[in-house]
Structures are given as structure tokens and as C-alpha cells.
Design an enzyme around this catalytic site. Structure first.
Site, PDB file in Angstrom:
ATOM      1  CE  LYS A  42       0.304   3.438  15.217  1.00 25.59           C
ATOM      2  NZ  LYS A  42       0.359   4.556  16.168  1.00 25.59           N
ATOM      3  NE  ARG A  54      -2.753  -2.758  -2.177  1.00 29.05           N
ATOM      4  CZ  ARG A  54      -2.340  -3.635  -1.262  1.00 29.05           C
ATOM      5  NH1 ARG A  54      -1.035  -3.824  -1.047  1.00 29.05           N
ATOM      6  NH2 ARG A  54      -3.196  -4.353  -0.571  1.00 29.05           N
ATOM      7  CG  HIS A  72      -4.221   1.767  -3.824  1.00 34.04           C
ATOM      8  ND1 HIS A  72      -4.868   0.593  -4.130  1.00 34.04           N
ATOM      9  CD2 HIS A  72      -4.231   1.857  -2.477  1.00 34.04           C
ATOM     10  CE1 HIS A  72      -5.255   0.006  -3.006  1.00 34.04           C
ATOM     11  NE2 HIS A  72      -4.878   0.744  -1.994  1.00 34.04           N
ATOM     12  CE1 TYR A  80      -2.949 -21.361   5.909  1.00 34.64           C
ATOM     13  CE2 TYR A  80      -3.932 -20.147   4.080  1.00 34.64           C
ATOM     14  CZ  TYR A  80      -3.602 -21.351   4.692  1.00 34.64           C
ATOM     15  OH  TYR A  80      -3.920 -22.525   4.084  1.00 34.64           O
ATOM     16  NE  ARG A  84      -3.961  -1.976   2.382  1.00 37.16           N
ATOM     17  CZ  ARG A  84      -3.857  -3.207   2.893  1.00 37.16           C
ATOM     18  NH1 ARG A  84      -2.730  -3.581   3.491  1.00 37.16           N
ATOM     19  NH2 ARG A  84      -4.868  -4.048   2.811  1.00 37.16           N
TER      20      ARG A  84
END
Length: 414
Positions: free
Chosen positions: A282, A347, A344, A381, A257
């Protein structure tokens, strides 16, 4: 009339001109009647006080500093305060105690405003849950769009129509998406107010369907391999700042990102192990990005420029702040890719081509994108999962881009 003269002995001129005696500088009092007096100190200070008795004890009520204007107490205001104090005494109440209670209630009221609750939520909760960029944006949204209308209102008194009126002002500026985001962050503040006992409900929940919905605009991205060579060559030949060029090259290779890229810190990068470890948000588990040799070389070259600071990609004006969020967009726009490619967008580019052209499993790609990937039992995961598989994938991706840059786009395109 005689009783009125007895109560109001001081004139406005006497109160205004009262001053210490130069020959005998000591504190003295000028009585106005009814227990009210003006105390003049040896240093020239003038204070209104009232002497009274309650429950057989003599006490003093501090009314305020003499004067006109904000924070000061005029002769007229002092007399009004005296009369209110006498009314309390008739009811058997202590004026000094009543003043302390009123002051405490005033402080409590100040902490119950929407602004006070919002600031507390921002600093005590939000700051520790999201990346700095997200915190800064929500703080600005509240300060610009919510506080002017709702900031001084008790949070418990704010109604859904009142909140809607606030959001309509944002809509009228043409910022439909911003209005929705302000509604969302206000809802978080209201819910914090509920759990801290200062609000009973969240009025933003009543506004479902009340706001206009913006058209969905996906991030511009080039996903056709045949259109990639011009982009890659433009980045390679870009004559902007070296830090900007390095950032564009790196984001094309590891497609993190943009916010995570801008906040990349040197202490999170291990050039020997060719890994970059950071938290995508966070409170989120760390993500280990295995870097291809091309990425490692970019960072080795950049280390001589920015390696002594905290940020890999520092801002142009200050090395103590990360690169501006508009830097990469401006660079891509100036290269002729405005509306075609965004930071962006790398991605989406990688996700599409890795799956459709290079045939890599979606779970590897999603893991690298820092999306939640679940096993067949529905368990997420760990972010370190598929590390070696992702290392091989990213090296193949970097090699693929390298070939495309030097070709006409046909290599590996099918």
C-alpha cells in the site's frame, strides 16, 4: 449520637424494600439526611440523589442507581459519596461540576492507554499503508503479546524495562523473531503516541541489543537447474485442488511474492493484454507484470472456476477470502519438498537462474521482483519501466521451465 442518627435515617432494609405504592403509584423520596435521599419512581426504579446549595442556588447531584454489585450504589456507598460532596462544598467547589470533570478525565485516560493508542494507529494509519496480511499479523502480535501486559497502562508511563519484560515472555516461548517483530510494532505505536501528544518518547529505542537474535534462515529454494525437473513435474502431476495447482504454476512463472499472489484479483488481470497490475504494498507504485502465454492459459482455464468471484485464488472455505498463506507450503511439503522449496523460494530460484544461466540484466530481474531499482543518478525507476524487456524475459523464463520439465535438466543449464 443524635447527630449521627439525624444524618443516617434510612436502614438497609428500608432501602432494599422500598417500592412503588400499588394504590398510589407515583415517584417519592426517602430522606437519609444531609441532603441525601433515595428516589423511588412509579416504575420501581431507585436512584440516589443529593440536594445541596452552592452560591445561593439549590442543585441536585446524581449519585447512582441503588443496589449491590457492579455498577450499582449501596446505602453505604451513597453515604460516602454524600460526605465527599460535602467536603467539596466546604472548599467552595460544586460536586456536580467535579463529577463531570472526573468523568471527562476518565474518558481521556481511557484514550491514552497503550491499547487505545495502538488500535487507533492500526485503524487510522497502519491499515492504509500495508497489505491486509501484514496488518492482520501486526494486529495479532499486539493482541497476543503486547496487550495482556501493556494494554491497560497509560502509554506515557510505560518504561523500557517494562517493555523488555513483556518481550522476554515471548522469548521464553522460543519465539525470538516474533519478540523482535513485537518490539518493532510497539515502537511504531509509541511513535504514533508521540505525534498525537499522548507519549513523550519511544522506550523501544532503549532496547537495542537487549533481545536475543534468531539464527538467520533464508527461504528454502531450489536454484540448481538440474534439480528443477522433479519439482516442475511434481507440480504438474499434483492431485490437490485445481486452484492450488494453478497458483503453484503461476508463481513459478512470474515469481511474485506469495502474499501478492494470494490476493490477486480478477479485475486487476487483463487476459487480452496479458498483464497483471497490482500494488506490491500500500502506497507503493503499481507493478505491471507482463504474463507469458503459459500464464495466460493457466488463468483462462482457472477463470471458469473462480472468475465470478473477487479473488483469482480464493480460500477453500470461503470465496470471499483469499487462499490461506499455508496452502502452497503444505502442497510443496506433501510433494516431498519440505525444507527444500517454499512459495517464496520461487523468487530466489528465478533471480539466480535468470542472472547466472540465462544472462538477463539484474535491473530487469529486480524490477520484476518489485524491488527498488535506481538509475545512475540514484532515482528510483517507475514500476512500469522495462515492461517490454520484462515481457521478453518472462516468456523466455516460461519456455525455459517448460523445456526443463520435459528434460533431464541439462537444457540451458550452462
Amino acid at each position: 449520637m443524635s447527630n449521627a442518627r439525624q444524618l443516617n435515617k434510612l436502614s438497609a432494609v428500608e432501602a432494599r424494600t422500598a417500592a412503588p405504592d400499588p394504590e398510589n403509584p407515583k415517584t417519592y423520596r426517602l430522606a437519609d439526611g444531609g441532603g441525601l435521599y433515595l428516589e423511588v419512581t412509579s416504575k420501581g426504579g431507585k436512584y440516589w440523589r443529593m440536594k445541596y446549595r452552592i452560591h445561593g442556588k439549590e442543585k441536585r447531584l446524581a449519585i447512582g442507581v441503588y443496589g449491590e454489585g457492579k455498577g450499582k450504589v449501596s446505602l453505604k456507598a451513597a453515604r460516602t459519596a454524600r460526605d465527599k460532596a460535602k467536603e467539596l462544598l466546604v472548599q467552595g467547589l460544586d460536586p456536580s461540576t467535579a463529577k463531570k470533570i472526573a468523568k471527562q478525565e476518565g474518558k481521556a485516560s481511557a484514550t491514552n492507554t497503550f491499547r487505545a493508542v495502538a488500535i487507533e494507529w492500526l485503524e487510522q494509519v497502519h491499515k492504509h499503508k500495508v497489505v491486509p496480511d501484514h496488518y492482520d499479523k501486526n494486529k495479532r502480535r499486539l493482541e497476543r503479546d503486547a496487550f495482556p501486559a501493556l494494554g491497560n497502562r497509560p502509554i506515557a508511563d510505560i518504561t523500557a524495562p517494562e517493555l523488555l519484560e513483556c518481550l522476554r515472555r515471548v522469548e521464553k516461548r522460543g519465539h525470538l523473531e516474533t519478540a523482535i517483530r513485537v518490539k518493532t510494532v510497539c515502537g511504531q505505536v509509541f511513535r504514533y503516541g508521540i505525534v498525537t501528544g499522548r507519549a513523550e518518547r519511544d522506550p523501544s529505542a532503549d532496547l537495542r541489543g537487549a533481545l536475543r537474535q534468531p539464527e538467520v534462515n533464508h527461504y528454502a529454494a531450489i536454484t540448481d537447474p538440474e534439480e528443477l525437473p522433479p519439482l516442475l513435474r511434481a507440480i504438474d502431476g499434483y492431485r490437490g485442488q485445481p486452484v492450488t495447482i494453478a497458483a503453484l504454476k503461476l508463481v513459478s512463472l512470474v515469481f511474485v511474492r506469495p502474499g501478492d499472489l494470494r490476493h490477486a484479483a480478477w479485475d486487476a488481470i487483463d487476459l487480452e493484454a496479458a498483464t497483471w497490475t497490482f500494488q506490491p504494498g500500500k502506497g507503493s507504485p503499481p507493478l505491471i507484470v507482463p504474463m507469458p502465454r503459459q500464464a495466460v492459459q493457466i488463468l483462462r482455464d482457472l477463470n471458469g472456476l473462480t472468475g465470478r468471484g473477487q479473488y483469482v485464488f480464493p480460500g477453500l472455505r470461503s470465496s470471499k477470502r483469499p487462499m490461506s498463506e499455508n496452502t502452497l507450503k503444505s502442497a510443496l511439503d506433501s510433494m516431498g519438498f519440505k525444507g527444500k522449496m517454499t512459495a517464496h523460494g520461487f523468487r530466489a530460484m528465478a533471480r539466480t537462474i535468470l542472472a547466472e544461466r540465462l544472462n538477463y540484466p539484474e535491473k530487469y530481474i529486480e524490477q520484476q521482483l518489485a524491488h527498488v531499482v535506481r538509475d545512475f543518478n540514484g532515482r528510483a525507476y517507475n514500476r512500469t519501466k522495462f515492461l517490454e524487456q520484462r515481457r521478453e524475459m518472462l516468456q523466455a523464463w516460461a519456455d525455459y521451465l517448460e523445456v526443463l520439465r520435459d528434460s533431464n535438466g541439462e537444457k540451458f543449464s550452462h
